[in-house]
Motif scaffolding. Structure first.
Motif, mmCIF file in Angstrom:
data_model
loop_
_atom_site.group_PDB
_atom_site.id
_atom_site.type_symbol
_atom_site.label_atom_id
_atom_site.label_comp_id
_atom_site.label_asym_id
_atom_site.label_seq_id
_atom_site.Cartn_x
_atom_site.Cartn_y
_atom_site.Cartn_z
ATOM 1 N N TYR A 41 0.829 -1.205 0.000
ATOM 2 C CA TYR A 41 0.000 0.000 0.000
ATOM 3 C C TYR A 41 0.865 1.259 0.000
ATOM 4 C CZ TYR A 41 -3.938 -2.929 1.570
ATOM 5 O OH TYR A 41 -4.913 -3.876 1.683
ATOM 6 N N GLY A 42 0.385 2.262 -0.691
ATOM 7 C CA GLY A 42 0.914 3.586 -0.453
ATOM 8 C C GLY A 42 0.282 4.124 0.822
ATOM 9 N N MET A 82 4.300 7.896 1.605
ATOM 10 C CA MET A 82 5.383 6.982 1.251
ATOM 11 C C MET A 82 4.810 5.864 0.398
ATOM 12 S SD MET A 82 7.984 4.823 3.684
ATOM 13 C CE MET A 82 9.365 5.937 3.692
ATOM 14 N N SER A 83 5.452 5.610 -0.740
ATOM 15 C CA SER A 83 5.003 4.529 -1.607
ATOM 16 C C SER A 83 5.432 3.177 -1.040
ATOM 17 C CB SER A 83 5.589 4.709 -3.004
ATOM 18 O OG SER A 83 6.978 4.431 -2.971
ATOM 19 N N SER A 108 9.534 5.460 -1.768
ATOM 20 C CA SER A 108 9.610 6.863 -2.193
ATOM 21 C C SER A 108 8.763 7.726 -1.263
ATOM 22 C CB SER A 108 9.093 7.008 -3.622
ATOM 23 O OG SER A 108 9.894 6.270 -4.514
ATOM 24 N N THR A 109 9.269 8.904 -0.973
ATOM 25 C CA THR A 109 8.570 9.786 -0.041
ATOM 26 C C THR A 109 8.184 11.108 -0.700
ATOM 27 O OG1 THR A 109 10.669 10.643 0.787
ATOM 28 C CG2 THR A 109 9.680 8.810 2.004
ATOM 29 N N GLY A 129 0.544 6.321 -3.291
ATOM 30 C CA GLY A 129 0.334 7.198 -2.153
ATOM 31 C C GLY A 129 0.873 8.586 -2.478
ATOM 32 N N ARG A 130 -0.014 9.501 -2.788
ATOM 33 C CA ARG A 130 0.429 10.861 -3.127
ATOM 34 C C ARG A 130 -0.375 11.864 -2.320
ATOM 35 N NH1 ARG A 130 3.632 11.637 -7.795
ATOM 36 N NH2 ARG A 130 4.768 9.697 -8.144
#
Length: 122
Positions: free
Chosen positions: A31-32, A50-51, A55-56, A102-103
């Motif tokens: 999950y993101g 955070m992906s 990645s953050t 996740g953005r």
């Protein structure tokens, strides 16, 4: 999926808090995950994400002060908040994005926690 946020409280300006968000289910690692906040009278706003790959992403207002991290073995995402300011006062929510990285768009998230109050006194 259920998300349980904790760690909020009252802190003086310049202080630190660490929020935690524990997730149920088997697929947390893909999950993101994101953190959002909402102050009284304001819309919910993006804080950090955070992906699944690590990645953050951060809102400009918290860059350099907040750090998002995750422990997939514990199904938990964290938000370390340093150098807190009065304007950081809000209810903080964690959220999970089942299919995406996740953005910063809350509509992309599928599950939400109940929120934890952070109050920063000046």
């Amino acid at each position: 999926v259920q998300l349980q946020a904790s760690g909020g409280g009252l802190v003086q300006a310049g202080g630190s808090l660490r929020l935690s968000c524990a997730a149920s289910g088997r697929f947390f690692s893909i999950y993101g995950m994101g953190w959002f906040r909402q102050a009284p009278g304001n819309e919910r706003e993006f804080v950090a994400a955070m992906s699944w790959s690590g990645s953050t992403f951060y809102a400009d207002s918290v860059k350099g002060r907040f750090t998002i991290s995750r422990d997939n073995a514990k199904n938990t995402v964290y938000l370390q908040m340093n150098s807190l300011k009065a304007e950081d006062t809000a209810v903080y929510y964690c959220a999970a994005d089942r299919y995406g990285p996740g953005r910063d768009n809350p509509s992309e998230y599928d599950y939400w926690g109940q929120g934890t109050q952070v109050t920063v006194s000046s």
